[in-house]
Design a protein around this motif. Structure first.
Motif, PDB file in Angstrom:
ATOM      1  N   HIS A 120       0.461   5.685   0.920  1.00  0.00           N
ATOM      2  CA  HIS A 120      -0.157   6.512   2.039  1.00  0.00           C
ATOM      3  C   HIS A 120      -1.168   7.451   1.484  1.00  0.00           C
ATOM      4  O   HIS A 120      -1.060   8.594   2.156  1.00  0.00           O
ATOM      5  CB  HIS A 120       0.773   6.737   3.268  1.00  0.00           C
ATOM      6  CG  HIS A 120       1.416   5.692   3.890  1.00  0.00           C
ATOM      7  ND1 HIS A 120       2.765   5.111   3.118  1.00  0.00           N
ATOM      8  CD2 HIS A 120       1.020   4.789   4.805  1.00  0.00           C
ATOM      9  CE1 HIS A 120       2.990   4.073   4.001  1.00  0.00           C
ATOM     10  NE2 HIS A 120       2.108   3.754   4.773  1.00  0.00           N
TER      11      HIS A 120
ATOM     12  N   HIS B 200       4.962   0.563   0.542  1.00  0.00           N
ATOM     13  CA  HIS B 200       5.433  -0.873   1.246  1.00  0.00           C
ATOM     14  C   HIS B 200       4.715  -1.754   1.693  1.00  0.00           C
ATOM     15  O   HIS B 200       3.352  -1.748   1.721  1.00  0.00           O
ATOM     16  CB  HIS B 200       6.313  -0.285   2.406  1.00  0.00           C
ATOM     17  CG  HIS B 200       5.442   0.359   3.622  1.00  0.00           C
ATOM     18  ND1 HIS B 200       5.943   0.776   4.847  1.00  0.00           N
ATOM     19  CD2 HIS B 200       4.128   0.638   3.837  1.00  0.00           C
ATOM     20  CE1 HIS B 200       5.278   1.202   5.645  1.00  0.00           C
ATOM     21  NE2 HIS B 200       3.819   1.108   4.980  1.00  0.00           N
TER      22      HIS B 200
ATOM     23  N   HIS C 157       0.803  -0.975   0.005  1.00  0.00           N
ATOM     24  CA  HIS C 157       0.038  -0.009  -0.039  1.00  0.00           C
ATOM     25  C   HIS C 157       0.917   1.170   0.144  1.00  0.00           C
ATOM     26  O   HIS C 157       2.225   1.205   0.373  1.00  0.00           O
ATOM     27  CB  HIS C 157      -0.657   0.087   1.118  1.00  0.00           C
ATOM     28  CG  HIS C 157      -0.222  -0.060   2.636  1.00  0.00           C
ATOM     29  ND1 HIS C 157       0.373  -0.987   3.342  1.00  0.00           N
ATOM     30  CD2 HIS C 157       0.337   1.065   3.326  1.00  0.00           C
ATOM     31  CE1 HIS C 157       0.813  -0.595   4.339  1.00  0.00           C
ATOM     32  NE2 HIS C 157       1.003   0.701   4.522  1.00  0.00           N
TER      33      HIS C 157
ATOM     34  N   TYR D 214       1.279   9.787  10.742  1.00  0.00           N
ATOM     35  CA  TYR D 214       1.045  10.227   9.339  1.00  0.00           C
ATOM     36  C   TYR D 214       0.758  11.779   9.263  1.00  0.00           C
ATOM     37  O   TYR D 214      -0.065  12.123   9.936  1.00  0.00           O
ATOM     38  CB  TYR D 214       0.092   9.021   8.603  1.00  0.00           C
ATOM     39  CG  TYR D 214       0.286   7.941   8.637  1.00  0.00           C
ATOM     40  CD1 TYR D 214       1.206   7.196   7.668  1.00  0.00           C
ATOM     41  CD2 TYR D 214      -0.111   7.213   9.909  1.00  0.00           C
ATOM     42  CE1 TYR D 214       1.607   5.889   7.998  1.00  0.00           C
ATOM     43  CE2 TYR D 214       0.035   5.806   9.965  1.00  0.00           C
ATOM     44  CZ  TYR D 214       1.046   5.161   8.962  1.00  0.00           C
ATOM     45  OH  TYR D 214       1.281   3.836   9.163  1.00  0.00           O
TER      46      TYR D 214
HETATM   47 FE   LIG Z   1       2.051   1.874   5.710  1.00  0.00          FE
END
Ligand SMILES: [Fe+2]
Length: 191
Positions: free
Chosen positions: A90, A134, A88, A150
């Motif tokens: 972000h 990643h 995936h 994040y």
């Molecule tokens: Fe991640």
């Protein structure tokens, strides 16, 4: 939780003046370096309360929201042996994670770059920018815990069948700033 000027919240088991200062509720966008500092300091200074908050669930990966501000989200994740993510990205957000206990295997790639593999041992911190994608998995024999941050917060991730399929263009960030109430409602859905 509401301060005089900005909305934010901190996990009740961690709430203190020092943690509220650590998440900088006034900061609207964090750099990868700032996110690295946030996850590493959180894992280092709060190891004892985080281990009390942590749960290990055989049926699925487990996570708990540690803090949410208009600029950053902070999570504690647990990984039993064999548990992991799909490949995936972000969604254009920057991020960081610090391994609190155990070891995590990370396979990662930036658009146009080679796919790389790394073992992230206890204490390792990895910050990354918008184009990073990643797959993370506990391939060890002992449970693992990690702290993740994040910025901007709660940007939808995109899953891939393979890291080979990462597009050349980084996905755009959400065009409309969301209110803290909207962020909090979304975070509740993901908790
Ligand atoms: Fe991640």
């Amino acid at each position: 939780m509401t301060s005089a000027t900005v909305d934010f919240e901190v996990h009740p088991r961690l709430d203190s003046a020092s943690v509220r200062a650590l998440v900088h509720p006034e900061r609207t966008l964090w750099t990868p370096i700032e996110l690295r500092l946030l996850t590493s300091v959180t894992a280092g200074a709060l190891a004892a309360p985080l281990s009390e908050v942590a749960r290990f669930v055989p049926e699925r990966r487990w996570w708990a929201r540690l803090a949410l501000t208009w600029g950053v989200e902070l999570w504690l994740l647990s990984w039993l042996p064999g548990q992991g993510t799909r490949p995936h990205d972000h969604g254009g957000a920057a991020g960081s994670f610090t391994v609190l206990t155990g070891t995590l295997s990370e396979t990662y790639r930036y658009p146009g770059k080679q796919i790389r593999h790394a073992q992230r041992a206890t204490g390792a911190t990895i910050g990354f920018g918008a184009g990073h994608a990643h797959e993370v998995r506990n391939r060890g024999v002992v449970p693992a815990l990690s702290v993740h941050a994040y910025s901007p917060p709660l940007v939808p991730t995109r899953n891939y069948s393979s890291l080979h399929h990462i597009p050349d263009r980084i996905p755009p960030l959400p065009a409309r700033p969301r209110s803290f109430a909207e962020l909090r409602a979304q975070a509740e859905d993901e908790s």
